[in-house]
Scaffold this active site. Structure first.
Site, mmCIF file in Angstrom:
data_model
loop_
_atom_site.group_PDB
_atom_site.id
_atom_site.type_symbol
_atom_site.label_atom_id
_atom_site.label_comp_id
_atom_site.label_asym_id
_atom_site.label_seq_id
_atom_site.Cartn_x
_atom_site.Cartn_y
_atom_site.Cartn_z
ATOM 1 C CD GLU A 107 -3.093 -0.983 2.181
ATOM 2 O OE1 GLU A 107 -2.831 -0.439 3.261
ATOM 3 O OE2 GLU A 107 -4.201 -1.440 1.892
ATOM 4 C CG ASP A 136 -7.809 -4.828 5.012
ATOM 5 O OD1 ASP A 136 -7.398 -5.115 6.140
ATOM 6 O OD2 ASP A 136 -7.785 -3.668 4.543
ATOM 7 C CD GLU A 176 -9.801 -0.289 8.093
ATOM 8 O OE1 GLU A 176 -8.930 -0.968 8.662
ATOM 9 O OE2 GLU A 176 -9.675 0.162 6.939
ATOM 10 N NE ARG A 233 0.742 -5.120 9.635
ATOM 11 C CZ ARG A 233 -0.152 -4.557 8.836
ATOM 12 N NH1 ARG A 233 0.227 -3.782 7.844
ATOM 13 N NH2 ARG A 233 -1.433 -4.778 9.002
HETATM 14 C C1 GCV Z 1 -2.375 0.835 8.502
HETATM 15 C C2 GCV Z 1 -6.124 -1.482 5.651
HETATM 16 C C3 GCV Z 1 -6.436 -0.177 6.324
HETATM 17 C C4 GCV Z 1 -5.221 0.705 6.402
HETATM 18 C C5 GCV Z 1 -4.103 -0.060 7.105
HETATM 19 C C6 GCV Z 1 -3.832 -1.338 6.337
HETATM 20 C C7 GCV Z 1 -2.773 -2.207 6.989
HETATM 21 O O1 GCV Z 1 -5.873 -1.276 4.294
HETATM 22 O O2 GCV Z 1 -7.485 0.456 5.654
HETATM 23 O O3 GCV Z 1 -5.564 1.867 7.104
HETATM 24 O O4 GCV Z 1 -2.935 0.705 7.221
HETATM 25 O O5 GCV Z 1 -5.009 -2.086 6.269
HETATM 26 O O6 GCV Z 1 -3.154 -3.147 7.668
HETATM 27 O O7 GCV Z 1 -1.603 -1.960 6.813
#
Ligand code: GCV
Length: 685
Positions: A292, A371, A399, A325
């Protein structure tokens, strides 16, 4: 009857007074004195927690002293290293035994808490208080406990400016205005909460690391990081930092962060030495790399293993680990591309690298392949890469699950993953045994939860979201505990022993995830959320975007086939029999049908109704469930102090408003695509 007010920050450690009666009197007689053998910050915390907790529960003064237990009634606390208690049992590190003490006539006189080490004493003290507060009383026989997960960790997604990514409970308790906090009182209170549920590690900052947070590795911040670590240390909590893979470029102007370059390795070694000088027991570094938009080894044509190993080599001599990760996928996908399946990405990336990671690297794997949706199958990567240390990552912060406006107790979701038998070593290879307990013999094992905590007085925004934080710790300690037992425990600790409150709140928590799921994510179809904020419905919000999360709805059908025979082939990443079960519409768990299969709206489901009708029914039922929560909560007015009652009541009303929106938008979406009328004639828009 009006229940007395409880300080919000006490959370589940308010120790509501036990009801008067023989049971309380017997405990009071046996616990009038606490004697702590030995003296250290951890033992002092254990002793004072016991003394204040017992005082509040029992409504009597409790004498606290350090030294030898004088005999007679009381609570004696010490480690196996302190001679007089050693005879009572030898629990492992972090473990403890609660041993009933008997007088000459054999009558109960008190209890000894024998810790395998000082952390065990602290956990044993909390366990004794929990027993008493939840009505289990003093143990009649020795009770031995030890944590199942060696690493029980929280990741904070806190930024240095004090904001929290996906945080719904105020601002960071660790950072503000670009600096590490000086409010160590709040950190100390947090340490106490964490120790009470056995959490033993915490990453302070967000895994998305920008320039400001990269500087946590420098002298500018390390002094204060060290003070936070020192504050948490007596609670048995080790600190970790999230770091940017591009640190050598950001902080030292090196031309590249290519892990194969000597200068890069040298830079990481020097950085690690500096950080460990400030915090000698730092757990290590958490890294989100090539994910990301975060920098990573892919920028240099290197593999994830090469990337992880260069940092691992730097922290290994210092006793540190790298938590790497595995949330890596193509976040620049073209929606026209139907061959790429985001669900397959983590496995595709990491499974072939099995054996290539240094022993002090662990892959941190999200519970599902997409996710943190409210319903996903367990990630197949959890059952792969047997020679690689793995950690299960779950999301405590809500979230995608209602953002601490909706009540959504997540322990049942986590338990499904923990109990999932991956079959990686044949039958009996559950995630909890192989990954979380580390029974597959790799070096690092455990579970990580993304924290739901901020600086709001009650820590988690929604009071009932505290149950998720509590439940995470309890489950990490003992994954065989039932979700309901944990919910009941939390409720008793938080609100006391009123049976009506216990039954209502426990029931509400237990029904909450299914309620949320029923109006947001039919049969495992996720991603109908508003893009970016992830709150509220927007069925096609992500449809023509780059994130790989598509519904591909037309006027006949919706969803993606992920089977081998007529889909993306995702099912092949599972061991048998899962591969065949998920592949087969008849055997696929009904709640995951739309995760694995594309279905026609008119198709009859095993329940005997069409897909469209199922969607209408569950969405109406979801709102009705919320109405039930509201009515149940109303009946508790007067049994819970008005401040806490009102705050939950307000959130339940907001939840209802949002649930109605979800119901009407999703039902309209399915109705407009399918043209199928609701058999019950309810209003569709
Ligand atoms: C910290 C999802 C969330 C992001 C998060 C990401 C991750 O995409 O929307 O905010 O980023 O997961 O776990 O790294």
């Amino acid at each position: 009857m009006t229940a007395p007010a409880v300080e919000a920050h006490a959370a589940w450690l308010g120790y509501p007074a036990l009801a008067a009666g023989d049971a309380r009197d017997a405990i009071a007689a046996a616990c009038a004195r606490v004697t702590v053998r030995g003296d250290s910050p951890t033992l002092r915390h254990a002793g004072s927690e016991l003394a204040t907790g017992l005082k509040r529960l029992l409504g009597q003064e409790v004498a606290l002293s350090h030294g030898e237990h004088p005999g007679g009634a009381g609570v004696a606390l010490g480690t196996t290293a302190t001679s007089e208690l050693a005879a009572h049992g030898v629990p492992g590190p972090e473990g403890f035994v609660l041993v009933p003490l008997r007088g000459r006539d054999g009558a109960g006189e008190g209890v000894a808490i024998v810790g395998g080490d000082e952390r065990g004493c602290l956990y044993g003290a909390f366990a004794l208080l929990r027993r008493i507060a939840t009505g289990q009383g003093l143990p009649g026989e020795p009770v031995t406990e030890a944590p199942v997960a060696p690493l029980r960790m929280l990741d904070h997604w806190d930024n240095l400016d004090g904001t929290i990514e996906r945080g719904y409970a105020g601002r960071s308790i660790f950072f503000s205005g670009g600096e590490v906090t000086r409010d160590l009182d709040r950190v100390r209170e947090y340490g106490r909460l964490l120790a009470s549920v056995g959490v033993n590690a915490i990453a302070l900052n967000n895994v998305n690391v920008g320039r400001a947070a990269a500087e946590l590795l420098t002298g500018r911040h390390l002094g204060r990081v060290a003070r936070v670590a020192a504050t948490l240390r007596p609670f048995g909590v080790r600190v970790a930092l999230s770091v940017s893979f591009a640190s050598p470029v950001l902080l030292a102007d090196l031309p590249s962060a290519d892990p194969r370059e000597r200068a890069v390795g040298e830079w990481w070694r020097a950085a690690a030495a500096r950080v460990y000088e400030a915090v000698p027991d730092l757990l290590g570094f958490v890294v989100k790399a090539s994910s990301e938009g975060q920098p990573g080894p892919h920028s240099y044509g290197a593999s994830q293993a090469e990337g992880a190993n260069v940092i691992a080599a730097a922290v290994a001599p210092l006793g540190g680990v790298v938590l790497w990760r595995a949330f890596v996928y193509d976040c620049e996908q073209d929606w026209r591309d139907t061959a790429t399946d985001r669900a397959k990405a983590a496995y595709q990336e990491f499974a072939p690298l099995d054996g290539a990671f240094a022993p002090n690297v662990a892959l941190q794997i999200k519970n599902g392949p997409m996710d943190f949706q409210v319903r996903e199958p367990p990630s197949p990567l959890l059952g792969a890469a047997p020679r690689t240390s793995k950690l299960l990552e779950v999301q405590i912060t809500q979230e995608y699950t209602g953002q601490q406006v909706h009540v959504c107790y997540l322990v049942p979701l986590w338990k499904e993953v923990l109990d999932f038998d991956t079959q990686s070593r044949g039958e009996g290879s559950t995630v909890r045994e192989t990954v979380v307990a580390g029974r597959d013999g790799t070096a690092v094992a455990g579970i990580v939860g993304v924290a739901n905590v901020g600086d709001e007085p009650g820590w988690t925004g929604h009071l009932l979201a505290q149950a998720n934080l509590y439940g995470f710790g309890r489950l990490a300690w003992q994954p065989s505990l039932s979700a309901e037992a944990i919910a009941r425990e939390w409720t008793a600790l938080t609100f006391g022993s009123d049976e009506t409150v216990l039954d209502t709140v426990t029931g509400m928590l237990m029904d909450s995830r299914e309620a949320y799921e029923s109006y947001t994510a039919p049969l495992g179809l996720g991603w109908m959320v508003t893009p970016a904020t992830h709150y509220g419905p927007s069925p096609e919000g992500y449809e023509y975007s780059r994130w790989g999360t598509y519904l591909r709805a037309d006027r006949h059908a919706i969803g993606i086939d992920r089977g081998v025979t007529r889909g993306t082939g995702f099912t092949a990443q599972y061991h048998e029999p899962w591969r065949s079960i998920f592949e087969d519409r008849e055997r696929c768990p009904p709640e995951l049908l739309l995760f694995f299969h594309r279905l026609a709206y008119a198709e009859l489901l095993p329940s005997g109704v069409t897909l469209a009708q199922h969607v209408y029914d569950t969405h109406f039922a979801g709102v009705e469930a919320v109405d039930g929560f509201i009515a149940g909560w109303e009946r508790l007015r007067g049994r819970i102090d008005s401040a806490r009652h009102d705050s939950v009541a307000r959130r339940l009303r907001a939840q209802r408003e949002s649930a109605v929106e979800w119901r009407d938008v999703i039902n309209a979406y399915f109705h407009r695509h399918s043209g199928i009328a609701d058999a019950a004639g309810r209003r569709l828009y």
